[in-house]
Design an enzyme around this catalytic site. Sequence first.
Site, mmCIF file in Angstrom:
data_model
loop_
_atom_site.group_PDB
_atom_site.id
_atom_site.type_symbol
_atom_site.label_atom_id
_atom_site.label_comp_id
_atom_site.label_asym_id
_atom_site.label_seq_id
_atom_site.Cartn_x
_atom_site.Cartn_y
_atom_site.Cartn_z
ATOM 1 N N LYS A 120 0.852 -1.198 0.000
ATOM 2 C CA LYS A 120 0.000 0.000 0.000
ATOM 3 C C LYS A 120 0.880 1.237 0.000
ATOM 4 O O LYS A 120 1.870 1.291 0.746
ATOM 5 C CB LYS A 120 -0.892 -0.010 1.245
ATOM 6 N N ASP A 180 -6.093 0.834 7.880
ATOM 7 C CA ASP A 180 -5.799 0.640 6.452
ATOM 8 C C ASP A 180 -6.366 -0.665 5.886
ATOM 9 O O ASP A 180 -6.272 -0.916 4.683
ATOM 10 C CB ASP A 180 -4.275 0.576 6.225
HETATM 11 O O1 C5P Z 1 -5.311 1.341 12.859
HETATM 12 P P1 C5P Z 1 -3.867 0.980 13.027
HETATM 13 O O2 C5P Z 1 -3.654 -0.049 14.106
HETATM 14 O O3 C5P Z 1 -3.196 0.613 11.751
HETATM 15 O O4 C5P Z 1 -3.149 2.306 13.523
HETATM 16 C C1 C5P Z 1 -1.894 2.290 14.112
HETATM 17 C C2 C5P Z 1 -1.679 3.564 14.898
HETATM 18 O O5 C5P Z 1 -1.574 4.652 14.015
HETATM 19 C C3 C5P Z 1 -2.806 3.931 15.843
HETATM 20 O O6 C5P Z 1 -2.650 3.316 17.087
HETATM 21 C C4 C5P Z 1 -2.675 5.439 15.934
HETATM 22 O O7 C5P Z 1 -1.660 5.776 16.857
HETATM 23 C C5 C5P Z 1 -2.167 5.809 14.558
HETATM 24 N N1 C5P Z 1 -3.250 6.274 13.676
HETATM 25 C C6 C5P Z 1 -3.804 7.509 13.890
HETATM 26 N N2 C5P Z 1 -4.803 7.960 13.067
HETATM 27 C C7 C5P Z 1 -5.236 7.208 12.032
HETATM 28 C C8 C5P Z 1 -4.675 5.932 11.782
HETATM 29 C C9 C5P Z 1 -3.674 5.495 12.632
HETATM 30 O O8 C5P Z 1 -3.426 8.219 14.814
HETATM 31 N N3 C5P Z 1 -6.198 7.674 11.244
#
Ligand code: C5P
Length: 268
Positions: A8, A128
């Site tokens: 990605k 994602d």
């Molecule tokens: O959703 P995911 O586990 O991939 O996200 C990893 C980290 O990235 C989250 O814990 C957060 O700290 C950050 N994040 C964020 N805002 C988003 C996506 C991710 O702050 N829209």
Amino acid sequence: MIETAYAKINLALHVRRRRDDGYHELETLFAFVDAGDTLTVSPAARDEVRTIGEFSGGLTDPFDNIVAKALNLLPREQSWRITLEKNLPVAAGLGGGSADAGAVFRLVGRAVGLPGDWHERAARLGADVPACVESRVCIGRGTGTELEPVENDLAGMPVLLVNPRVALSTPRVFSQWHGADHGPIAEGTARHIAKTGRNDLEKAAIAICPEIADVLGAFDATDPWLVRMSGSGATCFALYETVELRDQVAQWLAKWKPDWWQLPGKLR
Ligand code: C5P
């Protein structure tokens, strides 16, 4: 069954607002490279995930593996052994884990079909993941899970990914975001949104990993159509008008910076 977990990249990533739950409201243009990790499925007595490949050492806890979590979320008649060939660097801004989970969803879709609420299940695994299930150019809003279609006039464009082999923690990079909203992504086709877009995490990521500026600087000198960091870094990408130019740059970088990881491909 075999499936590719397509790398990605974020052609644009505009961070608009920090939320109370620690996540960030963003607008992003997701795109996917026609290469990535490989997942191979075979029938087994119980669900099992094995990892091989250059970056399998980066996945330390097998029980915390997102592939195993995705399998747990999706009912099947038969248990599966999945062999995950980890070709993409981990904690690299390429959604490697999300792409692997997305590939599991597509495999289950092929085998038995996906449940009607697959999008919610995917979103539970990571912001994602829904985009990675689709693995098509699209716009993401909210935390990245609200997907919108967009005209893809970039399919087939040659791309080169480069990572200085420094792992970056996504929460850490987001926490260093400057907090200033620089505005929405443009309206229009993928080409237009990408060209007029930004990655608002670049500054924060460079502060933690200065090598990112070296990668961007190296790309800038190669007559690319577009250069940008992906996600929270440290992987950067360049898009080129021709495969010949992309391959020349790849060869030059392999000689000049043999320690940098690189992956050539085309946008899907
Ligand atoms: O959703 P995911 O586990 O991939 O996200 C990893 C980290 O990235 C989250 O814990 C957060 O700290 C950050 N994040 C964020 N805002 C988003 C996506 C991710 O702050 N829209």
